[in-house]
Design an enzyme around this catalytic site. Structure first.
Site, PDB file in Angstrom:
ATOM      1  N   GLY A  48      18.016  82.492 -11.094  1.00 50.93           N
ATOM      2  CA  GLY A  48      18.371  83.091 -12.374  1.00 50.93           C
ATOM      3  C   GLY A  48      19.487  82.303 -13.045  1.00 50.93           C
ATOM      4  O   GLY A  48      19.564  81.069 -12.946  1.00 50.93           O
ATOM      5  N   SER A  49      20.416  83.013 -13.682  1.00 50.83           N
ATOM      6  CA  SER A  49      21.372  82.366 -14.591  1.00 50.83           C
ATOM      7  C   SER A  49      22.388  81.453 -13.924  1.00 50.83           C
ATOM      8  O   SER A  49      23.032  80.649 -14.598  1.00 50.83           O
ATOM      9  CB  SER A  49      22.102  83.427 -15.405  1.00 50.83           C
ATOM     10  OG  SER A  49      21.195  84.107 -16.260  1.00 50.83           O
ATOM     11  N   THR A  50      22.610  81.556 -12.610  1.00 49.97           N
ATOM     12  CA  THR A  50      23.516  80.604 -11.965  1.00 49.97           C
ATOM     13  C   THR A  50      23.001  79.176 -12.124  1.00 49.97           C
ATOM     14  O   THR A  50      23.772  78.219 -12.036  1.00 49.97           O
ATOM     15  CB  THR A  50      23.681  80.921 -10.467  1.00 49.97           C
ATOM     16  OG1 THR A  50      22.384  81.049  -9.859  1.00 49.97           O
ATOM     17  CG2 THR A  50      24.463  82.205 -10.254  1.00 49.97           C
TER      18      THR A  50
END
Length: 554
Positions: free
Chosen positions: A284-286
Site C-alpha cells: 500500500g502507501s508505504t
C-alpha cells in the site's frame, strides 16, 4: 502293575524328549549362535557411545543468554531385565515427568528389547534415577537445549530437534557452527550393567558462540508493544523490525502471537513462522516513497513541484480514488507524500516516470528478490515483470498494489533512504566465536541528495494534515510513511472489503537517522488504517529505544 510300568515308561520318554530338546538348544547356542552371543556379551560389558558436543550458546549484543545447552541423559530400558516393573514405574515416573501408566506400559513391553523412557532428561533428574540402582535401565549422554528468556525472539532463534539438529531459525541457519564436534566415550561394565570404568578417548568439542545484533531490552519492549496491538485490534498477526539503518544491524525482530521457545509444539503453525522474512503482503502507501524517490532521482520532479489533482483518476479500466473523498486540489510532491494521495502518486508514476522507469526503480530498491538477510526461509515477494504489465498496472503499482513485499524488504529499502542511499542486507548475527561478521558493503541506489529530499518530505507525514500527525516523540524529529492495503480474497480473486494490512515504516532523527522501525499488522479488526493501528506502535517503540540507546535529539 502293568499300568504303573506303562506310566513310568511314558514319564521316562518325556524326560528323554526334554533332554533331547535341551541338547539341541545347547548345540544351537554353542555353535550356530555362539558368535552373536559373544558379541552381545562383549557389547553389554564394553560399549563405545557418542558423546554429543555441547551446542554453542546464542546471546544478544550485551551478552544476555538467549539459547544455552545443559547436560542431559537419554534414559532407556531393556524391559525383560526390569524386575517388578510396577514398583519401578511408581518410583521413576515423577522424575521422568511422565504419567506412571505410560512408564509401566513401556517397561512391560515384550515386543522389543529396547525402549526410550526419556530423551534429553536434565542430568540432575537422571542422576536421581541412577542412584536407585534399577537393573535394566541405561543412561546415554545427551544435551538439552534451553531458552532462558522463553518467549523472547523465539521465531528468530528457532528450535532444535531431539537429535540435536537445528530445525528452524538461527538454530537451523547456523547449525553446523553451533553443533560442534561429537566425541566418543568408552564404558566397561560388569555383567549386570554397572559401569566399572568410563573414559573419553575422543573428547567432544563445543559449538561456536553466536552473538546477535538484537538487544534483549528493545526486543522485549517491541514484543510488548505488539502484544498490546494484538489485544486491542485482535489481528491475525503482527510483525515489527527495529534496525540501525547505518549498518543494517537488527536490534529487534518481533512477531505476534508470541511462541514459547521451550514449548514450540504448543503454538499454532502461523505463530511459529518468522513473518518478517516469510510473509508476503501488498504494502500500500508505504511504497509511495519509492515512486517519489525514483522520479526525484530521474529529475522528473522536485519536492516543490505542484500538481493539480482531480478527486479520482482512471487508468485503463480502473478508477483510482483517494482513501477519503475530496474535491479538486493542488498539492506539491511533498504534500502528496505527507497526505498519501493515491491520485498524486499515480500521476507521478504514470506520467512522470512511465512504466519502464518505474519498473527500474522497483527493482533498484531490491523488490522482487531476497535481501540476503542471515535468516532462513526468506521470501522474495512478487513483482510483476514489465512485459506482463496490463493497462491498469501503472495505476496500481505506484500506490503499492499489485505487488507484494516482505517486512524485511521494506525495512531494508527504507534504510537506504535513511542512510543516504545505500541498500544493504539486514544483519542479525553480529559475531561468531568472537569474530565479527562483516558489515555488507551494499550498493548505492539513489544519491545522498535524493535520499535527504525524501527524508525531509517524510517528516511531513507527522505534521498537521499528515497521515500520522498524532504520532510524536518529544524532542525528536520523525520521518516515516503510513500504509493501508486491502488483501486479496482467495475465493473471488478480488480485493476484500474487510481484510486489510496496516503498516508504518519510519526513522529518527529525521535528518541523520540512527534508528528505523517497521510495523506490519495483518488483518486488524475495527480500525485498520496504518496511521491508526501501526503508527502508534511505531511511536511506542521509538519512545523507548531512542533514549535507551542514548540517541540525542537533533
Amino acid at each position: 502293575m502293568a499300568l504303573i510300568q506303562k506310566r513310568i515308561g511314558l514319564l521316562f520318554a518325556a524326560f528323554l524328549l526334554l533332554l533331547l530338546l535341551a541338547g539341541l538348544r545347547a548345540l544351537q547356542l554353542g555353535t550356530l549362535e555362539a558368535s552373536s552371543l559373544r558379541n552381545a556379551a562383549v557389547t553389554q560389558q564394553d560399549q563405545r557411545v557418542t558423546v554429543p558436543a555441547r551446542r554453542g550458546e546464542i546471546v544478544d549484543r550485551r551478552g544476555v543468554e538467549l539459547a544455552v545447552t545443559e547436560p542431559a541423559e537419554d534414559v532407556s530400558a531393556t524391559p525383560y531385565q526390569v524386575k517388578d516393573p510396577a514398583a519401578v514405574a511408581r518410583r521413576i515416573a515423577p522424575l521422568l515427568d511422565r504419567p506412571e501408566d505410560d512408564v509401566l506400559r513401556q517397561l512391560t513391553r515384550r515386543d522389543t528389547g529396547f525402549v526410550y523412557l526419556a530423551r534429553a532428561l536434565p542430568s540432575t533428574r537422571a542422576r536421581k534415577i541412577q542412584k536407585l540402582g534399577v537393573e535394566g535401565l541405561a543412561f546415554t549422554p545427551a544435551n538439552r537445549r534451553v531458552y532462558p528468556r522463553e518467549w523472547l525472539a523465539s521465531q528468530v532463534i528457532g528450535t532444535v530437534g531431539t537429535d540435536g539438529k537445528g530445525l528452524s531459525g538461527l538454530e537451523y541457519r547456523y547449525d553446523r557452527r553451533l553443533h560442534g564436534v561429537d566425541g566418543e566415550r568408552h564404558i566397561v561394565s560388569d555383567p549386570v550393567g554397572r559401569p566399572l570404568s568410563v573414559r573419553d578417548p575422543v573428547p567432544a568439542k563445543p559449538g561456536a558462540r553466536i552473538e546477535l545484533a538484537i538487544d534483549a531490552a528493545i526486543q522485549d519492549k517491541t514484543e510488548e508493544v505488539l502484544a498490546d496491538v494484538g489485544a486491542k485490534f485482535q489481528p491475525k498477526g503482527a510483525t515489527a523490525v527495529v534496525m540501525d539503518p547505518r549498518n543494517g544491524e537488527v536490534l529487534a525482530l518481533a512477531n505476534w502471537p508470541r511462541v514459547d521457545a521451550n514449548d514450540v509444539g504448543g503454538a499454532p503453525d502461523y505463530a511459529r513462522q518468522n513473518r518478517a522474512v516469510g510473509f508476503n503482503y501488498e504494502p500500500g502507501s508505504t511504497f509511495k516513497a519509492f515512486t517519489v524517490a525514483g522520479a526525484l532521482e530521474d529529475r522528473k520532479i522536485r519536492p516543490d513541484t505542484m500538481f493539480d489533482l482531480p478527486p479520482q483518476i482512471q487508468v485503463a479500466d480502473r478508477v483510482i480514488e483517494e482513501s477519503h473523498p475530496r474535491g479538486y486540489v493542488t498539492l506539491s510532491t511533498a504534500e502528496i507524500l505527507a497526505q498519501s494521495s493515491n491520485v498524486g502518486a499515480v500521476i507521478i508514476g504514470k506520467d512522470k516516470l512511465g512504466a519502464r522507469r518505474f519498473d527500474h526503480w522497483v527493482r533498484r530498491f531490491g523488490f522482487g528478490r531476497r535481501t540476503g538477510v542471515d535468516l532462513p526461509g526468506e521470501e522474495m515477494g512478487q513483482v510483476l515483470p514489465l512485459a506482463k504489465y496490463s493497462g491498469s498496472s501503472i495505476g496500481n503499482l505506484p500506490i503499492g498494489q499489485g505487488l507484494s513485499v516482505t517486512p524485511i524488504q521494506m525495512a531494508s529499502a527504507y534504510a537506504a533512504i535513511a542512510n543516504g542511499g545505500i541498500l544493504r542486507p539486514a544483519r542479525v548475527v553480529r559475531s561468531v566465536d568472537g569474530r565479527p561478521t562483516p558489515v555488507p558493503r551494499g550498493r548505492r541506489v539513489i544519491s545522498e541528495k535524493t535520499a535527504l529530499a525524501v527524508r525531509l518530505m517524510l517528516e511531513g507525514v507527522f505534521a498537521e494534515g499528515g497521515t500520522a500527525s498524532e504520532a510524536s516523540v518529544r524532542g525528536y524529529e520523525l520521518a516515516g510513511k503510513t500504509g493501508t492495503s486491502q488483501k486479496i480474497d482467495e475465493a473471488t480473486g478480488e480485493y476484500s472489503e474487510d481484510r486489510h494490512i496496516a503498516s508504518f515504516v519510519g526513522f529518527a532523527p529525521a535528518e541523520r537517522p540512527r534508528l528505523l522501525v517497521a510495523v506490519m499488522v495483518d488483518e486488524p479488526n475495527g480500525l485498520y488504517y496504518g496511521g491508526e493501528v501501526a503508527a502508534p506502535a511505531f511511536q511506542e517503540i521509538m519512545q523507548f529505544a531512542l533514549p535507551y540507546l542514548r540517541i540525542p535529539p537533533e
